[in-house]
Each structure stands twice: as C-alpha cells, then as structure tokens.
Motif scaffolding. Structure first.
Motif, short mmCIF file in Angstrom:
data_model
loop_
_atom_site.label_atom_id
_atom_site.label_comp_id
_atom_site.label_asym_id
_atom_site.label_seq_id
_atom_site.Cartn_x
_atom_site.Cartn_y
_atom_site.Cartn_z
N LEU A 87 0.82 -1.21 0.00
CA LEU A 87 0.00 0.00 0.00
C LEU A 87 0.85 1.26 0.00
CD1 LEU A 87 -2.94 -0.38 2.60
CD2 LEU A 87 -3.13 -0.21 0.11
N ASP A 88 0.46 2.22 -0.82
CA ASP A 88 1.02 3.57 -0.72
C ASP A 88 0.14 4.32 0.26
OD1 ASP A 88 1.78 6.21 -0.98
OD2 ASP A 88 1.92 6.16 -3.16
N THR A 191 1.23 -17.47 5.59
CA THR A 191 0.81 -18.17 6.80
C THR A 191 -0.28 -17.45 7.58
OG1 THR A 191 2.60 -17.14 8.08
CG2 THR A 191 3.07 -19.26 7.05
N LYS A 192 -0.36 -16.14 7.40
CA LYS A 192 -1.39 -15.36 8.10
C LYS A 192 -2.24 -14.59 7.09
CE LYS A 192 1.57 -14.70 12.18
NZ LYS A 192 2.16 -13.72 13.13
N THR A 193 -2.51 -15.25 5.98
CA THR A 193 -3.16 -14.61 4.84
C THR A 193 -4.44 -13.87 5.21
OG1 THR A 193 -2.29 -16.32 3.38
CG2 THR A 193 -4.10 -14.97 2.52
N GLU A 194 -5.36 -14.57 5.86
CA GLU A 194 -6.68 -13.98 6.15
C GLU A 194 -6.56 -12.75 7.04
OE1 GLU A 194 -10.92 -15.31 8.18
OE2 GLU A 194 -9.61 -16.85 7.31
N ARG A 195 -5.78 -12.84 8.10
CA ARG A 195 -5.67 -11.74 9.06
C ARG A 195 -4.94 -10.55 8.45
NH1 ARG A 195 -3.12 -13.43 14.33
NH2 ARG A 195 -4.08 -11.52 15.05
N ILE A 196 -3.90 -10.84 7.68
CA ILE A 196 -3.15 -9.75 7.07
C ILE A 196 -3.97 -9.07 5.98
CG2 ILE A 196 -1.15 -9.23 5.59
CD1 ILE A 196 0.49 -11.09 7.35
N HIS A 197 -4.68 -9.86 5.19
CA HIS A 197 -5.55 -9.27 4.16
C HIS A 197 -6.62 -8.39 4.79
CE1 HIS A 197 -4.58 -10.54 0.08
NE2 HIS A 197 -4.11 -11.66 0.59
N SER A 198 -7.19 -8.87 5.90
CA SER A 198 -8.21 -8.10 6.60
C SER A 198 -7.65 -6.76 7.08
CB SER A 198 -8.74 -8.90 7.79
OG SER A 198 -9.65 -8.13 8.55
N PHE A 199 -6.44 -6.79 7.63
CA PHE A 199 -5.77 -5.57 8.10
C PHE A 199 -5.53 -4.62 6.94
CE2 PHE A 199 -2.08 -2.97 9.03
CZ PHE A 199 -2.34 -2.52 10.32
N ILE A 200 -5.01 -5.14 5.84
CA ILE A 200 -4.71 -4.32 4.67
C ILE A 200 -5.99 -3.67 4.13
CG2 ILE A 200 -3.94 -4.36 2.26
CD1 ILE A 200 -2.01 -6.64 3.10
N ASN A 201 -7.06 -4.46 4.03
CA ASN A 201 -8.33 -3.94 3.50
C ASN A 201 -8.91 -2.85 4.40
OD1 ASN A 201 -8.25 -5.65 1.28
ND2 ASN A 201 -9.43 -7.27 2.28
N GLN A 202 -8.82 -3.04 5.71
CA GLN A 202 -9.31 -2.03 6.66
C GLN A 202 -8.54 -0.72 6.49
OE1 GLN A 202 -9.32 -4.60 10.47
NE2 GLN A 202 -10.62 -2.86 10.96
N LEU A 207 -7.87 4.86 4.24
CA LEU A 207 -7.13 5.80 3.40
C LEU A 207 -8.02 6.38 2.30
CD1 LEU A 207 -3.78 3.82 2.99
CD2 LEU A 207 -4.17 5.83 4.41
N LYS A 208 -8.86 5.54 1.72
CA LYS A 208 -9.78 5.99 0.68
C LYS A 208 -10.81 6.97 1.24
CE LYS A 208 -9.35 1.95 -2.32
NZ LYS A 208 -9.98 0.66 -2.74
N LYS A 209 -11.27 6.68 2.45
CA LYS A 209 -12.24 7.54 3.13
C LYS A 209 -11.65 8.93 3.34
CE LYS A 209 -14.67 8.01 7.57
NZ LYS A 209 -14.87 7.41 8.91
N GLN A 213 -12.69 12.64 1.67
CA GLN A 213 -12.98 13.78 2.53
C GLN A 213 -12.10 14.98 2.19
OE1 GLN A 213 -12.49 12.17 6.47
NE2 GLN A 213 -14.59 11.38 6.58
N ASN A 214 -10.87 14.70 1.77
CA ASN A 214 -9.96 15.79 1.43
C ASN A 214 -10.16 16.29 0.00
OD1 ASN A 214 -8.80 15.58 3.96
ND2 ASN A 214 -7.21 14.15 3.31
#
Length: 214
Positions: A87-88, A191-202, A207-209, A213-214
């Motif tokens: 992610l940037d 090894t932690k695909t689901e949790r890391i993907h969830s973190f990245i998506n959140q 960031l998009k939000k 707003q800006n």
C-alpha cells in the motif's frame, strides 16, 4: 493464535500510523508519550507494535521479526529489502532529486562525484543513465558538499526545496516520488493470509475515506 507483529519507526510516521490504527479501532493503552517501552500489545492481544529505528523497519520485516511494517519509500529504495510492498499510504510525500549549483555542468565521460545519504539510490539512478559516479556518504548537511567542492552534486530527499534555496542550490533532476508504504513479510503473507488481508483492507478503506474527505 499469534498476534500480527508490526514494525514501526519512531517519528512522524509513528504518529500517523497510531492515529490510523486508532481510527480502525485498534488501541494501545500502554503506548503513552514519554514511555520507554518498545513493545506494545493492543487491548485484544491481536496486534503487537514493535518500535524500532525507521531505517531498521525493512530488516525486521524481511527477516520475519515483524509481519508488517510502516516505512518510507526512501528507506525501501536504499535497502532493497525482499518484502511485499502492498500500500502507498500517501503520507510524507516528497521526492528524491539531484541538486547542485545552478551553473553545474556535466562533461561527457567525466566521472561525477555525488554526496548523499543514499548511495544505492544514487548509483542505481546514474547507472541507468550510463553515467559513471563516485559516491561520498554523508550522514548530514549534504548541501555543504557542492558548496565547498567535496562533490559535484548531491542526491537527497526534497520536500519544499527551502533548504536548497537558502544554500544557493537548485534541483537539477528528479529521481522518483516517495511516500510512506505498508510492507509485508513474504512468509507471513502466506501463513497469516486472512488476518493480514483483513488488516490491509481495513487500512485501505480508511485511506480511501480520508482521500474522499480531502
């Protein structure tokens, strides 16, 4: 279940990251101003933050001591760590640039002397141009180098250009745009695909939000 370990450099990026995590509902009650602790767990023991020197973040992530890291693109380019850049973060925007005296002229086939805190970045840039360079590593006040004849030019991070201007220097060439990035250990990504993907998506949604707003 093991927590996700995050390597975080101290300084401006630390403040940005902690604010983002707080908005994601991730709290670190023991992380208070003035604390000398270096490891902090969130209230649910799912996320662990390890505070390190900013330049060490890629090393911790690459070697698996941390699953995720928040780090500047400048550090990534200089170290060339074998990690996933996912992610940037859009924070800390500036650029790598070549700077020197306004009348600086390069002669064909003449070896260029470059003073910089980022020798790898400088060498890669000039190698791609087919220009032979000698780099001189300086840890501070690189702007002095061309003024006193230590180097022909400098390669450094430029944000506003004010320091260059006040020392009679100008940007001669832009190298690349840089900003803060989110990186992930390659093994952890599997090894932690689901949790890391969830973190990245959140984090991406947050960031998009803010971007909207800006």
């Amino acid at each position: 279940m093991d927590e996700i370990k995050i390597a975080l450099g101290k300084g401006r990026l630390e403040k940005f990251t902690l604010q983002a995590l707080q908005e994601m509902g991730i709290e670190f009650p023991e992380l208070k101003k003035g604390s000398r602790k270096l490891i902090f767990n969130d209230t649910e023991d799912k996320i662990r933050i390890v505070l390190v020197k900013a330049s060490d973040v890629p090393t911790y992530v690459e070697n698996g001591a941390a699953d995720i890291g928040f780090v500047g693109k400048d550090t990534l380019l200089e170290q060339g760590a074998d990690v996933f850049e996912v992610l940037d973060l859009g924070f800390g925007k500036c650029k790598f640039a070549v700077a020197g005296l306004p009348d600086q002229a390069t002669k064909p086939n003449q070896k260029l002397t470059v003073a910089t805190k980022y020798p790898k970045v400088a060498k890669n840039f000039y190698n791609n141009k087919g220009v032979s360079v000698e780099t001189i590593y300086l840890n501070g006040s690189v702007e002095l180098a061309p003024l006193i004849g230590l180097s022909d030019v400098i390669v450094d991070i430029v944000e506003t250009g004010r320091t260059l201007k006040e020392n009679g220097l100008v940007v001669l060439e832009d190298i690349s745009e840089i900003s803060a990035r989110l990186i992930v250990n390659k093994a952890s990504f599997k090894t932690k695909t689901e949790r890391i993907h969830s973190f990245i998506n959140q984090l991406d949604d947050l960031l998009k939000k803010h971007s909207i707003q800006n």
